[in-house]
Design an enzyme around this catalytic site. Structure first.
Site, PDB file in Angstrom:
ATOM      1  N   GLY A   1      -0.416   7.611   0.621  1.00  0.00           N
ATOM      2  CA  GLY A   1      -0.600   8.102   1.986  1.00  0.00           C
ATOM      3  C   GLY A   1      -0.134   9.531   2.072  1.00  0.00           C
TER       4      GLY A   1
ATOM      5  CB  CYS B   1       1.064   7.773  -4.514  1.00  0.00           C
ATOM      6  SG  CYS B   1       1.315   9.519  -4.201  1.00  0.00           S
ATOM      7  CE1 TYR B   2       5.360   7.715   2.863  1.00  0.00           C
ATOM      8  CE2 TYR B   2       4.149   5.677   3.258  1.00  0.00           C
ATOM      9  CZ  TYR B   2       5.117   6.589   3.643  1.00  0.00           C
ATOM     10  OH  TYR B   2       5.824   6.390   4.797  1.00  0.00           O
TER      11      TYR B   2
ATOM     12  CG  HIS C   1      -3.331   8.379  -6.807  1.00  0.00           C
ATOM     13  ND1 HIS C   1      -3.307   7.608  -5.669  1.00  0.00           N
ATOM     14  CD2 HIS C   1      -2.659   9.508  -6.503  1.00  0.00           C
ATOM     15  CE1 HIS C   1      -2.660   8.248  -4.714  1.00  0.00           C
ATOM     16  NE2 HIS C   1      -2.255   9.408  -5.192  1.00  0.00           N
TER      17      HIS C   1
ATOM     18  CD  GLU D   1      -5.491   4.864  -6.435  1.00  0.00           C
ATOM     19  OE1 GLU D   1      -4.721   4.528  -7.354  1.00  0.00           O
ATOM     20  OE2 GLU D   1      -5.113   5.505  -5.440  1.00  0.00           O
TER      21      GLU D   1
ATOM     22  CB  SER E   1     -33.093  -1.048   9.907  1.00  0.00           C
ATOM     23  OG  SER E   1     -32.456  -1.185   8.646  1.00  0.00           O
ATOM     24  N   GLY E   2     -35.325  -2.401   7.729  1.00  0.00           N
ATOM     25  CA  GLY E   2     -36.012  -2.048   6.484  1.00  0.00           C
ATOM     26  C   GLY E   2     -35.045  -1.479   5.465  1.00  0.00           C
ATOM     27  N   GLY E   3     -33.783  -1.328   5.857  1.00  0.00           N
ATOM     28  CA  GLY E   3     -32.773  -0.813   4.925  1.00  0.00           C
ATOM     29  C   GLY E   3     -32.097  -1.944   4.159  1.00  0.00           C
ATOM     30  CB  VAL E   4     -29.513  -1.830   1.440  1.00  0.00           C
ATOM     31  CG1 VAL E   4     -28.910  -2.810   0.463  1.00  0.00           C
ATOM     32  CG2 VAL E   4     -30.176  -0.699   0.718  1.00  0.00           C
ATOM     33  CG  ASP E   5     -26.225  -2.081   4.796  1.00  0.00           C
ATOM     34  OD1 ASP E   5     -26.311  -2.098   3.555  1.00  0.00           O
ATOM     35  OD2 ASP E   5     -25.669  -1.177   5.434  1.00  0.00           O
ATOM     36  CB  SER E   6     -30.727  -5.149   8.472  1.00  0.00           C
ATOM     37  OG  SER E   6     -31.788  -4.324   8.048  1.00  0.00           O
ATOM     38  CB  SER E   7     -33.279  -6.176   3.654  1.00  0.00           C
ATOM     39  OG  SER E   7     -33.991  -5.186   4.332  1.00  0.00           O
TER      40      SER E   7
ATOM     41  CE  LYS F   1     -25.834   1.038   1.477  1.00  0.00           C
ATOM     42  NZ  LYS F   1     -26.063   1.030   2.936  1.00  0.00           N
TER      43      LYS F   1
END
Ligand code: XMP
Length: 517
Positions: free
Chosen positions: A58, A86-87, A173, A175, A228-234, A373
């Site tokens: 942080g 770290c923090y 870090h 990650e 919407s034709g996008g990834v998420d809603s499909s 995603k």
């Protein structure tokens, strides 16, 4: 919906820009994890029965008046293994009786780490020396009682632990990609110290969600889903379809602001390949009429958002007896609202159906709420969502309206659609479509002088925007090859009537945004 059946790690967020990255690494290792705000109560943590805790980094110093601190007693009494990064490490050192002092300057960038305790399980199987990435102001000068140093950089403590209390700290870090062996260190924490088995896979997530959605809708419940034709809603729709079949009715609304041929092509693709129960609703007029003469970007977005809700509501009423609304909300959308930074300021009002559930008394189903995603893409692939949809560039809800600067008219839509199609074709032809986050054309509200044949012209300008990005939050302009840009420019000017100039946008985000409005 939560993954009760999986072993889980809890990451407490102290405001680091890398918190989501820690979660990505843990998930990549096959362990389910959740990010919670640093202030969450000890009881809340206990109720989730985690296998371990990670305290993120942080921007604060433990000496700041408003330094974020975990709930009292968390560290002193925790029955779980804890890893402070770290923090997170400084908090542990400070809170458990050690000493933390400000460094002369902020240490930022690569450092060479030397492991000084070969018995440390956190560094098991790793070389004695390795490159790590640092970004911190304070450092630990005295360890709490019962702790020992396990690694150092130059002369400074860089890692310490108390295996008896199962508390571990790293100043660097692990990650980030700049710490090449960081993933192994995190895996050691997960598997050696927390004793996780690694039971989180996309296939397991599909099974689990299918069962939950089925339970949620019961034998007769009906859901609607806005596509919407996008990834998420499909992918969300494909998942719900797997659970309840045609009891999910998908609505794909043509707002008249889609790309060339997109409405028909996407509708056909989703119907054929996913066998979704889907209705195409052509509402172009409903959107385009109120947009006439509107120049202000926010006003355009609001009109489109409100019209979308109206159309959606009418269609749902027509279907009747709908109790649920499916949304493709992803994990990053969820954690943004619990972040220590608080809700971010509105730069652009994003188009969503946020007002719908309350207005229509619908219960939300968000089967992707726990996923990132790229996990959604993996799940989509397993569910048979066409590759063309999974790899499609993001497209904003308000569509081409925010890419036609100024007033949206049929003529301007024609120009923009044609220019956009040429860019899309050339990018795919050059096999560069997948290497950019987004690429699109923007129609500018100005005319410039040109010469075609022997004639003077006074016509429109198209700007090409192509960016690289990891999550759309920040972006850089894509270094597309000059000969590709030359082909795009030549084709647009010769094939699209009304355009005599093409420019390339070389702004990054920030300070610009990806879309122009
Ligand atoms: P900006 O322009 O804010 O865009 O840098 C970041 C990403 O979000 C997309 N975008 C939207 N997506 N509704 C959406 O669903 C919207 O209103 C919207 N506005 C921008 C944009 O295309 C980029 O990927």
């Amino acid at each position: 919906m939560q993954s009760e059946s999986h072993e889980r790690i809890i990451i407490l967020d102290f405001g680091s820009q890398y918190t989501q990255l820690i979660a990505r690494r843990v998930r990549e290792a096959g362990v389910y994890c959740e990010i919670l705000p640093y202030s969450v109560s000890v009881e809340e943590i206990q109720s989730r029965e985690p296998k371990g805790l990670i305290l993120s980094g942080g921007p604060s110093s433990v000496y700041d008046d408003d330094a974020p601190k975990p709930q009292t007693g968390l560290l002193a009494t925790t029955p779980y293994p804890v890893l402070g990064i770290c923090y997170g490490l400084q908090l542990m050192a400070h809170g458990l009786g050690g000493k933390v002092l400000p460094s002369k300057s902020r240490e930022y960038g690569y450092a060479r780490l030397t492991v000084v305790d070969s018995t440390s399980r956190l560094f098991a199987g790793l070389p004695k020396e390795m490159d790590v990435w640092m970004s911190h102001g304070d450092h630990v000068t005295e360890l709490p009682d019962g702790f020992r140093m396990t690694a150092q950089t130059a002369d400074a403590v860089n890692a310490f632990e108390s295996p008896a209390r199962r508390i571990y700290g790293l100043q660097f870090h692990p990650e980030v990609a700049h710490t090449p062996l960081g993933a192994q260190i995190l895996r050691n924490f997960l598997f050696e110290i927390c004793e996780c088995k690694g039971d989180w896979t996309p296939a397991a997530a599909i099974e689990e969600q299918t069962e939950r959605i089925h339970d949620c809708l019961g034998e007769n419940g009906q859901a609607i889903c806005g596509l919407s034709g996008g990834v998420d809603s499909s992918v969300a729709a494909a998942l719900v379809h797997r659970a309840v079949g045609d009891r999910q009715i998908c609505l794909f609304i043509n707002n008249g602001l889609l790309r060339e041929g997109e409405f028909e092509a996407t509708l056909a693709l989703l119907k054929q390949k996913l066998k979704l129960n889907i209705r195409g609703v052509d509402a172009s007029e409903r959107f385009l009429v109120p947009l006439q003469g509107v120049f202000d970007p926010e006003a355009k977005r609001k009109i489109i958002g409100a019209t979308f809700i109206d159309v959606f509501e009418e269609e749902a009423k027509r279907i009747g007896n709908v109790g649920f609304l499916v949304q493709g909300t992803l994990y990053p959308d969820v954690i943004e609202s619990v972040s220590v930074r608080g809700p971010s300021v509105t730069i652009k009002s994003h188009h969503n159906v946020g007002g719908l559930p309350e207005k229509m008394n619908l219960q939300l189903i968000e089967p992707l709420r726990e996923l990132f995603k790229d996990e959604v893409r993996l799940i989509g692939r397993e569910l048979g969502v066409p590759e063309e949809i999974l790899t499609r560039h993001p497209f904003p809800g308000p569509g081409l309206a925010v890419r036609i600067l100024g007033d949206v008219t049929e003529e301007r839509l024609r120009i923009l659609r044609a220019a956009d199609r040429i860019l899309d074709e050339e990018l795919r032809q050059a096999e560069l479509y997948g290497s950019v986050w987004q690429a699109f054309a923007v129609l500018l509200p100005i005319s410039t002088v040109g010469v075609m044949g022997d004639e003077r012209t006074y016509e429109r300008v198209i700007a090409i925007r192509a960016v690289t990005s990891v999550d759309g939050m920040t972006a850089d302009w894509a270094r597309l090859p000059h000969d590709l840009l030359a082909r795009v420019s030549t084709r647009i000017v010769s094939e699209v009537k009304g355009v005599n100039r093409v420019v390339y946008d070389i702004s990054s985000k920030p300070p610009s945004t990806i879309e122009w409005e």
